[in-house]
Write a protein that holds these residues in place. Structure first.
Motif, short mmCIF file in Angstrom:
data_model
loop_
_atom_site.label_atom_id
_atom_site.label_comp_id
_atom_site.label_asym_id
_atom_site.label_seq_id
_atom_site.Cartn_x
_atom_site.Cartn_y
_atom_site.Cartn_z
N ALA A 31 22.38 -0.49 -2.66
CA ALA A 31 24.03 -0.89 -2.24
C ALA A 31 24.27 0.61 -1.35
O ALA A 31 25.48 0.83 -0.48
N TRP A 32 23.77 2.02 -2.01
CA TRP A 32 25.14 3.35 -1.01
C TRP A 32 23.93 3.97 0.44
O TRP A 32 24.82 4.35 0.83
N LEU A 33 22.84 2.94 1.01
CA LEU A 33 23.05 2.99 1.33
C LEU A 33 23.84 2.02 2.39
O LEU A 33 23.77 2.13 4.15
N THR A 34 23.98 0.99 2.06
CA THR A 34 24.44 0.42 3.68
C THR A 34 25.67 -0.04 2.63
O THR A 34 26.48 0.90 3.39
N ALA A 35 26.18 -0.66 2.56
CA ALA A 35 27.63 -0.63 1.65
C ALA A 35 27.96 -2.03 0.56
O ALA A 35 26.96 -2.93 0.40
N ASP A 36 29.23 -1.70 0.00
CA ASP A 36 29.31 -2.77 -1.59
C ASP A 36 29.70 -4.67 -0.48
O ASP A 36 30.53 -5.34 -1.64
N GLN A 37 30.43 -4.02 0.79
CA GLN A 37 31.23 -5.72 0.97
C GLN A 37 29.60 -6.23 1.90
O GLN A 37 28.68 -5.25 3.09
N PRO A 38 29.71 -7.16 3.10
CA PRO A 38 28.53 -8.06 3.87
C PRO A 38 28.43 -6.65 5.30
O PRO A 38 30.01 -7.12 5.93
N LEU A 39 27.95 -6.64 5.88
CA LEU A 39 28.03 -6.14 7.35
C LEU A 39 26.23 -7.04 8.00
O LEU A 39 25.54 -7.35 7.46
N THR A 40 26.80 -6.19 9.32
CA THR A 40 25.20 -7.13 10.05
C THR A 40 24.55 -5.24 9.81
O THR A 40 25.10 -4.43 10.20
N VAL A 41 23.28 -6.03 9.41
CA VAL A 41 22.17 -4.71 9.63
C VAL A 41 21.03 -4.89 10.18
O VAL A 41 21.05 -6.06 10.40
N LEU A 42 20.50 -4.56 11.33
CA LEU A 42 19.28 -4.03 11.57
C LEU A 42 18.19 -2.81 10.46
O LEU A 42 18.91 -1.98 10.06
N GLU A 43 17.61 -3.62 10.99
CA GLU A 43 16.38 -3.05 9.55
C GLU A 43 15.06 -3.07 10.78
O GLU A 43 14.35 -3.64 11.30
N LEU A 44 14.21 -2.03 10.77
CA LEU A 44 13.94 -1.77 11.50
C LEU A 44 11.85 -0.77 10.97
O LEU A 44 12.21 -0.29 9.08
N ALA A 45 11.00 -1.73 11.29
CA ALA A 45 10.25 -1.28 11.32
C ALA A 45 10.01 -2.01 9.23
O ALA A 45 9.95 -1.43 8.42
N ALA A 46 10.30 -3.20 9.26
CA ALA A 46 10.18 -3.75 7.83
C ALA A 46 9.14 -4.38 7.06
O ALA A 46 9.52 -4.41 6.17
#
Length: 288
Positions: A31-46
């Motif tokens: 949650a700290w890395l992103t946010a507490d609301q929905p976002l568009t997220v690209l994960e690299l080397a998943a």
């Protein structure tokens, strides 16, 4: 055999062991890395989707990328509804300003930063950020320190803060740390060791000796089938992308193929002459 593979691409040979043996990431860290609301997220080397699963649970719209097909296959079996691409961080399959956040877990040290950071900055929306996370064993605990002496370090520690400070694409990084524990038993602690890049590269005899040493340590400290808890410190970093300058409208017009004779002409030169055969690019001939 994985001798011919670079270390960053060797994990596919142990993808299932990696998935069984590697720890997940604490929810508050994600949650700290992103946010507490929905976002568009690209994960690299998943990888096999350890972090992906947490991102999806928080409600984010995730596009997971991974350069190793065997690792990506495990991710897709776990999370069949997540968009996934077989690609590396240096060539992101996305248009400009597509994502709110780009996330990297346990893999930033493998990237070619000179190529990857401009790509990451390109696909981030204005005000978006790069988030980096890694799990470090908490070797303040005596038995964990002994484990560290047996399995050593892969030698790929990279100071993410310094890398980002040197980049013209990102602002100074924020840092935060979170504690959590991984439940391990006699088998999963061996999978944890089997999935390390340096162990993958060993010959069979050396690998067997390393695993025997780890098992002996577990038998001294563990609780048999009940297992034990391996403590981790999850280190998190996030840095906001630097705003890209707006493109010059004149440059856009020229790149679109418009005739630039008017834009570049000095008014003192008089009216623009009519096009000639050379200007129009064709010769008119009457074939009647």
């Amino acid at each position: 055999m994985t001798d011919h593979l670079p270390p960053a691409r060797s994990f596919g040979s142990v993808a299932d062991a990696y998935d069984r043996g590697r720890p997940t990431y604490p929810r508050d860290a994600v949650a700290w890395l992103t946010a507490d609301q929905p976002l568009t997220v690209l994960e690299l080397a998943a990888g096999t989707g350890k972090l992906t699963e947490q991102l999806v649970a928080l409600g984010h719209d995730v596009h997971a990328t991974e350069p190793d097909a065997a690792m990506l296959d495990v991710l897709q079996r776990r999370l069949p509804d997540v968009r996934a691409s077989l690609t590396g961080a240096e060539d992101v399959p996305a248009s400009d300003s597509s994502y709110d956040v780009v996330v990297v877990a346990q893999a930033f040290h493998w990237f070619d930063h000179e190529r990857a950071l401009p790509e990451i900055a390109r696909v981030l929306k204005p005000g978006g950020h790069l988030a980096i996370v890694r799990n470090d064993r908490d070797e303040r605990i005596p038995w964990v320190r002994k484990l560290g002496r047996i399995i050593g370090s892969a030698g790929h520690d990279v100071d993410a803060v310094k890398v980002l400070e040197r980049s013209r694409h990102f602002r100074s990084a924020e840092e935060q740390a979170f504690k959590h524990w991984q439940n391990v038993d006699r088998e999963s602690i061996l999978d944890l060791v089997r999935s390390r890049s340096d162990v993958i590269a060993m010959d069979d005899e050396a690998r067997a000796a390393r695993l025997a040493d780890v098992l002996a340590l577990y038998d001294d400290y563990g609780r048999g089938m009940d297992g034990m808890q391996l403590p981790y410190v999850t280190r998190c970093f996030r840095a906001t992308v630097v705003d890209r300058p707006e493109p010059d409208p004149l440059t856009i017009e020229r790149s679109s193929g418009r005739d630039d004779r008017v834009e570049d002409r000095d008014p003192a030169d008089g009216p623009v002459p009519p096009p000639t055969d050379d200007d129009s690019g064709m010769l008119l001939i009457d074939f009647r």
